[in-house]
Design a protein around this motif. Structure first.
Motif, PDB file in Angstrom:
ATOM      1  N   MET A   1       0.848  -1.203   0.000  1.00  0.00           N
ATOM      2  CA  MET A   1       0.000   0.000   0.000  1.00  0.00           C
ATOM      3  C   MET A   1       0.879   1.248   0.000  1.00  0.00           C
ATOM      4  O   MET A   1       1.876   1.314   0.720  1.00  0.00           O
ATOM      5  N   LYS A   2       0.505   2.215  -0.790  1.00  0.00           N
ATOM      6  CA  LYS A   2       1.251   3.462  -0.845  1.00  0.00           C
ATOM      7  C   LYS A   2       1.144   4.188   0.483  1.00  0.00           C
ATOM      8  O   LYS A   2       0.056   4.301   1.075  1.00  0.00           O
ATOM      9  N   GLU A   3       2.274   4.687   0.982  1.00  0.00           N
ATOM     10  CA  GLU A   3       2.288   5.419   2.245  1.00  0.00           C
ATOM     11  C   GLU A   3       1.569   6.762   2.078  1.00  0.00           C
ATOM     12  O   GLU A   3       1.855   7.519   1.151  1.00  0.00           O
ATOM     13  N   LEU A   4       0.630   7.030   2.990  1.00  0.00           N
ATOM     14  CA  LEU A   4      -0.161   8.258   2.904  1.00  0.00           C
ATOM     15  C   LEU A   4       0.515   9.389   3.673  1.00  0.00           C
ATOM     16  O   LEU A   4       1.225   9.161   4.659  1.00  0.00           O
ATOM     17  N   LYS A   5       0.258  10.568   3.254  1.00  0.00           N
ATOM     18  CA  LYS A   5       0.858  11.745   3.868  1.00  0.00           C
ATOM     19  C   LYS A   5       0.344  11.930   5.297  1.00  0.00           C
ATOM     20  O   LYS A   5      -0.857  11.859   5.546  1.00  0.00           O
ATOM     21  N   ASP A   6       1.259  12.182   6.243  1.00  0.00           N
ATOM     22  CA  ASP A   6       0.915  12.414   7.651  1.00  0.00           C
ATOM     23  C   ASP A   6       0.893  13.925   7.904  1.00  0.00           C
ATOM     24  O   ASP A   6       1.881  14.526   8.317  1.00  0.00           O
ATOM     25  N   THR A   7      -0.254  14.536   7.657  1.00  0.00           N
ATOM     26  CA  THR A   7      -0.357  15.998   7.762  1.00  0.00           C
ATOM     27  C   THR A   7      -0.183  16.479   9.196  1.00  0.00           C
ATOM     28  O   THR A   7       0.391  17.549   9.441  1.00  0.00           O
ATOM     29  N   GLN A   8      -0.669  15.685  10.162  1.00  0.00           N
ATOM     30  CA  GLN A   8      -0.578  16.107  11.556  1.00  0.00           C
ATOM     31  C   GLN A   8       0.862  16.344  12.011  1.00  0.00           C
ATOM     32  O   GLN A   8       1.131  17.197  12.861  1.00  0.00           O
ATOM     33  N   ASN A   9       1.796  15.566  11.452  1.00  0.00           N
ATOM     34  CA  ASN A   9       3.194  15.691  11.869  1.00  0.00           C
ATOM     35  C   ASN A   9       3.943  16.802  11.134  1.00  0.00           C
ATOM     36  O   ASN A   9       5.135  17.007  11.375  1.00  0.00           O
ATOM     37  N   GLU A  10       3.277  17.512  10.261  1.00  0.00           N
ATOM     38  CA  GLU A  10       3.930  18.633   9.590  1.00  0.00           C
ATOM     39  C   GLU A  10       4.223  19.753  10.584  1.00  0.00           C
ATOM     40  O   GLU A  10       3.580  19.871  11.635  1.00  0.00           O
ATOM     41  N   ARG A  11       5.164  20.576  10.250  1.00  0.00           N
ATOM     42  CA  ARG A  11       5.590  21.640  11.153  1.00  0.00           C
ATOM     43  C   ARG A  11       4.624  22.821  11.087  1.00  0.00           C
ATOM     44  O   ARG A  11       4.118  23.175  10.012  1.00  0.00           O
ATOM     45  N   PHE A  56       4.142  21.234  16.209  1.00  0.00           N
ATOM     46  CA  PHE A  56       3.318  20.235  15.531  1.00  0.00           C
ATOM     47  C   PHE A  56       2.033  20.868  15.005  1.00  0.00           C
ATOM     48  O   PHE A  56       1.378  21.648  15.692  1.00  0.00           O
ATOM     49  N   LYS A  57       1.663  20.492  13.785  1.00  0.00           N
ATOM     50  CA  LYS A  57       0.439  21.030  13.175  1.00  0.00           C
ATOM     51  C   LYS A  57      -0.818  20.463  13.835  1.00  0.00           C
ATOM     52  O   LYS A  57      -1.812  21.156  14.032  1.00  0.00           O
ATOM     53  N   GLY A  58      -0.792  19.175  14.182  1.00  0.00           N
ATOM     54  CA  GLY A  58      -1.976  18.551  14.765  1.00  0.00           C
ATOM     55  C   GLY A  58      -1.628  17.290  15.522  1.00  0.00           C
ATOM     56  O   GLY A  58      -0.486  16.836  15.531  1.00  0.00           O
ATOM     57  N   THR A  59      -2.638  16.718  16.189  1.00  0.00           N
ATOM     58  CA  THR A  59      -2.468  15.447  16.883  1.00  0.00           C
ATOM     59  C   THR A  59      -3.225  14.361  16.132  1.00  0.00           C
ATOM     60  O   THR A  59      -4.024  14.651  15.235  1.00  0.00           O
ATOM     61  N   HIS A  60      -2.999  13.114  16.501  1.00  0.00           N
ATOM     62  CA  HIS A  60      -3.638  11.987  15.825  1.00  0.00           C
ATOM     63  C   HIS A  60      -4.898  11.602  16.596  1.00  0.00           C
ATOM     64  O   HIS A  60      -4.831  10.846  17.579  1.00  0.00           O
TER      65      HIS A  60
END
Length: 259
Positions: A1-11, A56-60
């Protein structure tokens, strides 16, 4: 499966940490032991949150629910108390805060006829964990009571006005205290406790009991505070009383907190 972008961990570059971020309004089954040795199965409204560093931009959000469901279909008090530490690990946070609020039922016998009826109370557990510090656990009970006005009794030739009120009583303690004992402490501080079933002899008894024991809202919070001060396990409390006035279009209110 293609790895999806983790937006929450963006700066995030706004340099603004968040005190609490998480989920709330989640309903989940819990088990609560009562003083009689039985277990009440009830449903709690749950809030779960952690702090978020400024970078951190967001939490999970899904990890909060995962942590809750990891313990199976029902939580007990011990599991609830350990949950914030799990959130610290799962979300790489420094602080975690949870709240579980649920109905708790007591079977109460009417004072004269002894008729049994269930009365519901609200209970809230608040647990906070922080790196390097002991876990903080606050228990709150919401107790409905009856109060009779001392002033009305003193100035009236016949009767005195009375009303139902709600006491919100929060404590920290060195040892666990039964929910039933906290409820009883509050009820002893009012003019009279409430019942779900009252026949005529019972109604006479509670009416006369309230008349013989008038309390202002100020008396009510002081009575609870005095009993809390005398309890060897209670280290902190906040007691808040609100009377739903029967002859005014406003409520009477008082609060005492031990600092």
């Amino acid at each position: 499966m293609k790895e999806l972008k983790d937006t929450q961990n963006e700066r995030d570059d706004r340099r603004l940490p968040i005190d609490r971020v998480g989920v709330k309004g989640l309903r989940f089954p819990v088990e609560v032991s009562d003083k009689g040795g039985s277990v009440q199965r009830t449903v709690a409204t749950v809030s779960l949150a952690v702090d978020l560093p400024a970078h951190f931009k967001g939490t999970h959000m899904s990890r909060f629910v995962e942590a809750l469901h990891a313990h199976g279909g029902c939580l007990d008090v011990r599991t609830i108390a350990s949950l914030p530490r799990e959130l610290l690990r799962k979300l790489d946070a420094r602080k975690a805060h949870i709240e579980f609020q649920f109905p708790f039922f007591l079977s109460k016998a009417a004072p004269v006829t002894g008729k049994q009826g269930l009365l519901d109370y609200e209970v809230r557990f608040e647990v906070e964990a922080e790196e390097g510090k002991p876990t903080d656990f606050i228990v709150t009970v919401f107790v409905p009571v009856a109060t009779l006005c001392p002033c009305s009794k003193a100035i009236s030739d016949r009767g005195a006005h009375n009303q139902r009120g709600i006491v919100t009583y929060s404590i920290r303690s060195t040892e666990p205290i039964w929910i039933e004992d906290l409820i009883a402490l509050v009820e002893r501080s009012a003019s009279c406790e409430l019942y779900s079933i009252l026949k005529r002899p019972d109604e006479k008894a509670v009416t006369e009991r309230a008349y013989d024991n008038p309390v202002f809202v100020e008396d009510l919070v002081r009575n609870v505070a005095s009993r809390s001060n005398a309890h060897e396990s209670i280290t902190w409390y906040r007691v808040e009383a609100e009377n739903f006035e029967s002859i005014h279009n406003h409520n009477a209110y008082a609060v005492i907190e031990k600092h």
